[in-house]
Design a protein around this motif. Structure first.
Motif, PDB file in Angstrom:
ATOM      1  N   ALA A  80       0.363  -1.291  -0.087  1.00 22.79           N
ATOM      2  CA  ALA A  80       0.240  -0.055  -0.385  1.00 22.79           C
ATOM      3  C   ALA A  80       1.199   1.417  -0.328  1.00 22.79           C
ATOM      4  CB  ALA A  80      -1.406   0.357   1.132  1.00 22.79           C
ATOM      5  N   THR A  81       1.798   1.262   0.960  1.00 23.54           N
ATOM      6  CA  THR A  81       2.906   2.246   0.534  1.00 23.54           C
ATOM      7  C   THR A  81       4.065   2.123  -0.562  1.00 23.54           C
ATOM      8  OG1 THR A  81       3.779   1.657   2.485  1.00 23.54           O
ATOM      9  CG2 THR A  81       2.119   2.904   2.839  1.00 23.54           C
ATOM     10  N   THR A  82       4.305   1.328  -1.498  1.00 22.04           N
ATOM     11  CA  THR A  82       4.943   1.100  -2.537  1.00 22.04           C
ATOM     12  C   THR A  82       5.127   2.173  -2.810  1.00 22.04           C
ATOM     13  OG1 THR A  82       5.241  -1.242  -1.309  1.00 22.04           O
ATOM     14  CG2 THR A  82       6.382  -0.433  -3.102  1.00 22.04           C
ATOM     15  N   THR A  83       6.715   2.322  -3.355  1.00 24.52           N
ATOM     16  CA  THR A  83       6.131   3.979  -4.160  1.00 24.52           C
ATOM     17  C   THR A  83       7.283   3.585  -4.952  1.00 24.52           C
ATOM     18  OG1 THR A  83       8.396   5.176  -2.947  1.00 24.52           O
ATOM     19  CG2 THR A  83       6.260   5.585  -2.826  1.00 24.52           C
ATOM     20  N   LEU A  84       7.874   4.352  -6.325  1.00 24.39           N
ATOM     21  CA  LEU A  84       8.119   3.403  -7.596  1.00 24.39           C
ATOM     22  C   LEU A  84       9.590   3.102  -7.102  1.00 24.39           C
ATOM     23  CD1 LEU A  84       6.704   5.234 -10.923  1.00 24.39           C
ATOM     24  CD2 LEU A  84       7.044   2.656 -10.626  1.00 24.39           C
ATOM     25  N   VAL A  85      10.181   3.714  -5.973  1.00 24.56           N
ATOM     26  CA  VAL A  85      11.409   3.763  -5.786  1.00 24.56           C
ATOM     27  C   VAL A  85      11.738   2.459  -4.810  1.00 24.56           C
ATOM     28  CG1 VAL A  85      13.127   5.128  -4.938  1.00 24.56           C
ATOM     29  CG2 VAL A  85      12.046   5.967  -6.922  1.00 24.56           C
ATOM     30  N   LEU A  86      11.173   2.915  -4.780  1.00 20.22           N
ATOM     31  CA  LEU A  86      11.169   1.900  -2.987  1.00 20.22           C
ATOM     32  C   LEU A  86      10.512  -0.061  -4.012  1.00 20.22           C
ATOM     33  CD1 LEU A  86      11.423   0.181  -0.684  1.00 20.22           C
ATOM     34  CD2 LEU A  86       8.772   0.831   0.061  1.00 20.22           C
ATOM     35  N   PHE A  87      10.019   0.102  -4.703  1.00 19.13           N
ATOM     36  CA  PHE A  87       9.928  -1.403  -5.683  1.00 19.13           C
ATOM     37  C   PHE A  87      11.242  -1.017  -7.054  1.00 19.13           C
ATOM     38  CE2 PHE A  87       8.672  -2.530 -10.378  1.00 19.13           C
ATOM     39  CZ  PHE A  87       8.106  -3.789  -9.823  1.00 19.13           C
ATOM     40  N   ASP A  88      11.223  -0.407  -7.346  1.00 18.75           N
ATOM     41  CA  ASP A  88      13.003  -0.459  -7.706  1.00 18.75           C
ATOM     42  C   ASP A  88      13.807  -0.833  -6.523  1.00 18.75           C
ATOM     43  OD1 ASP A  88      14.482  -0.239  -9.902  1.00 18.75           O
ATOM     44  OD2 ASP A  88      14.718   1.632  -9.628  1.00 18.75           O
ATOM     45  N   HIS A  89      14.223  -0.434  -5.469  1.00 14.13           N
ATOM     46  CA  HIS A  89      14.736  -1.077  -4.884  1.00 14.13           C
ATOM     47  C   HIS A  89      14.880  -2.509  -4.398  1.00 14.13           C
ATOM     48  CE1 HIS A  89      16.367  -1.489  -0.769  1.00 14.13           C
ATOM     49  NE2 HIS A  89      17.443  -1.000  -0.657  1.00 14.13           N
ATOM     50  N   GLN A  90      13.720  -2.883  -4.700  1.00 18.69           N
ATOM     51  CA  GLN A  90      13.281  -4.145  -3.469  1.00 18.69           C
ATOM     52  C   GLN A  90      13.328  -5.353  -5.396  1.00 18.69           C
ATOM     53  OE1 GLN A  90       9.688  -3.610  -2.391  1.00 18.69           O
ATOM     54  NE2 GLN A  90      10.173  -3.453  -0.033  1.00 18.69           N
ATOM     55  N   LEU A  91      13.089  -4.787  -6.255  1.00 16.03           N
ATOM     56  CA  LEU A  91      13.152  -5.671  -7.544  1.00 16.03           C
ATOM     57  C   LEU A  91      14.534  -5.689  -7.529  1.00 16.03           C
ATOM     58  CD1 LEU A  91      11.788  -6.549  -9.794  1.00 16.03           C
ATOM     59  CD2 LEU A  91      12.122  -4.297 -11.645  1.00 16.03           C
ATOM     60  N   THR A  92      15.578  -4.967  -8.406  1.00 18.78           N
ATOM     61  CA  THR A  92      16.662  -4.705  -8.274  1.00 18.78           C
ATOM     62  C   THR A  92      18.011  -5.562  -6.805  1.00 18.78           C
ATOM     63  OG1 THR A  92      16.860  -2.893  -8.941  1.00 18.78           O
ATOM     64  CG2 THR A  92      18.736  -3.503  -8.473  1.00 18.78           C
ATOM     65  N   PHE A  93      17.486  -5.039  -4.933  1.00 20.82           N
ATOM     66  CA  PHE A  93      18.535  -5.594  -4.429  1.00 20.82           C
ATOM     67  C   PHE A  93      17.998  -7.141  -3.632  1.00 20.82           C
ATOM     68  CE2 PHE A  93      19.908  -0.941  -5.068  1.00 20.82           C
ATOM     69  CZ  PHE A  93      21.231  -1.491  -5.421  1.00 20.82           C
ATOM     70  N   ASN A  94      16.731  -7.002  -3.829  1.00 24.80           N
ATOM     71  CA  ASN A  94      16.260  -7.864  -2.910  1.00 24.80           C
ATOM     72  C   ASN A  94      15.709  -9.930  -3.829  1.00 24.80           C
ATOM     73  OD1 ASN A  94      15.777  -6.291  -1.397  1.00 24.80           O
ATOM     74  ND2 ASN A  94      13.567  -5.849  -0.800  1.00 24.80           N
ATOM     75  N   ARG A  95      15.063  -9.077  -5.265  1.00 28.07           N
ATOM     76  CA  ARG A  95      15.168  -9.385  -6.563  1.00 28.07           C
ATOM     77  C   ARG A  95      16.409 -10.549  -6.981  1.00 28.07           C
ATOM     78  NH1 ARG A  95      11.704 -13.787  -4.974  1.00 28.07           N
ATOM     79  NH2 ARG A  95      11.540 -14.133  -7.027  1.00 28.07           N
ATOM     80  N   LEU A  96      16.802  -9.334  -7.021  1.00 30.58           N
ATOM     81  CA  LEU A  96      18.354  -9.299  -8.126  1.00 30.58           C
ATOM     82  C   LEU A  96      18.757  -9.391  -9.516  1.00 30.58           C
ATOM     83  CD1 LEU A  96      21.074 -11.455  -5.663  1.00 30.58           C
ATOM     84  CD2 LEU A  96      21.167  -8.741  -5.812  1.00 30.58           C
ATOM     85  N   ASN A  97      17.694  -8.537  -9.286  1.00 28.78           N
ATOM     86  CA  ASN A  97      17.113  -8.542 -10.924  1.00 28.78           C
ATOM     87  C   ASN A  97      17.345  -7.022 -11.864  1.00 28.78           C
ATOM     88  OD1 ASN A  97      15.645  -8.504 -13.921  1.00 28.78           O
ATOM     89  ND2 ASN A  97      13.944  -9.696 -12.991  1.00 28.78           N
ATOM     90  N   PHE A  98      18.617  -7.082 -12.638  1.00 29.19           N
ATOM     91  CA  PHE A  98      18.925  -5.798 -12.411  1.00 29.19           C
ATOM     92  C   PHE A  98      18.914  -5.245 -13.960  1.00 29.19           C
ATOM     93  CE2 PHE A  98      22.134  -8.047  -9.525  1.00 29.19           C
ATOM     94  CZ  PHE A  98      22.266  -6.624  -8.355  1.00 29.19           C
TER      95      PHE A  98
END
Length: 330
Positions: free
Chosen positions: A281-299
């Protein structure tokens, strides 16, 4: 002793003539204005290229490739596949953020930006108009309003997370004391109230920043314009409409750009307040990008998301400039 005597024998006239000789040697180089501009701007442009332009270019290139930075295999060119995965049902997004995806992050970022910024602008303008008046303690008040803005964002987020806590938060305690709440309410555990709480915090924090910028613009408006308007019988409302707002447009442009772009790229507040939850509910685009890149390692898809954020932010800035920029406003 001889060296001491020689150094003490140097007069100020000798040192002054030495400086003049050096200046004369610089003048003898006879650079044109264009050449001098190139010489002076080269270090700045080189620095910007190294820390800004090159990372943007590399991010765009990375968005067209797939692979992991930590892998030994070279990246593979996939074209627009990363972008199609972002907006479709990509294999990495099925379980990411409980199925939130980029559409949810874009929605949250747009709500966060275009709800908070207008309110901040209105509150900031009201505060600036008050602080622009003469009263005792004026300068102390101008310094005091900057306190919320001066607190680092992540620290500010953690403080408010404790205050909004559903079990021991002070906000729950105050609302129960005055009879608004009967039992404790988990503000940050429900999607709707979590986003509202995040909006409240950012408005509280950055309205003073808006006020500071607008106050500088108000102080640059000549007083004789208001005196002439009062002599003509103009009311305060008409003075505000016909003098203050038109002459404040350049400052409004700066304030809107300075607040809209950081709001659209918000990371520290949602990261420190809720971590993007509950249920994205509070996931902004930059936070989504951070999680996608560094949590999922999908660069690859992370670079694609960063590219989209840059393009949208540039489009917002261009809309503001086209709407508010008036070079001959004064």
């Amino acid at each position: 002793m001889a060296e001491t005597a020689e150094s003490s024998s140097r007069s100020p006239d000798t040192e002054g003539s030495g400086r003049q000789n050096r200046l004369q040697r610089y003048r003898d180089l006879q650079f044109s204005e264009e050449e001098l501009a190139v010489i002076l701007l080269t270090p700045v442009v080189s620095f910007l290229f190294a820390v800004s332009f090159y990372p943007i270019f590399d991010t765009i290139v990375g968005s067209l490739h797939t692979g992991y930075v930590l892998e030994m295999n070279p990246r593979q060119f996939v074209g627009l596949e990363n972008y199609r995965n972002l907006f479709g049902e990509g294999p990495y997004l099925d379980q990411l953020l409980n199925g939130g995806g980029i559409w949810n992050a874009l929605r949250v970022s747009l709500i966060y930006t275009f709800v908070s910024v207008p309110i901040e602008l209105a509150l900031g303008l009201g505060i600036a108009l008050l602080l622009n008046r003469d009263f005792k303690g004026k300068y102390f008040a101008q310094a005091a309003i900057l306190f919320p803005w001066a607190i680092p964002t992540v620290i500010n987020a953690r403080i408010w997370a404790w205050m909004f806590n559903g079990q021991y938060g002070v906000i729950n305690d105050l609302l129960m004391r005055v009879g608004i709440l009967e039992t404790q309410f988990p503000f940050l555990a429900k999607p709707d109230t979590a986003l509202i709480a995040m909006l409240f915090i950012t408005i509280w924090k950055t309205s003073s920043f808006m006020a500071l910028i607008l106050l500088a613009g108000l102080q640059s408006i000549p007083d004789h314009l208001y005196e002439a308007a009062r002599m003509d019988g103009a009311s305060r409302l008409r003075q505000f409409r016909d003098i203050t707002l038109p002459l404040l447009k350049p400052t409004l442009l700066v304030a809107l750009i300075f607040r809209t772009l950081p709001a659209f790229q918000a990371f520290g507040l949602p990261f420190g307040l809720t971590g993007g939850g509950p249920s994205s509910a509070t996931t902004t685009l930059v936070l989504f990008d951070h999680q996608l890149t560094f949590n999922r390692l999908n660069f690859g898809e992370g670079a694609a998301t960063a590219t989209l954020i840059t393009l949208i932010a540039a489009a917002i800035a261009m809309i503001y400039v086209q709407t508010l920029y008036e070079p001959e406003v004064r």
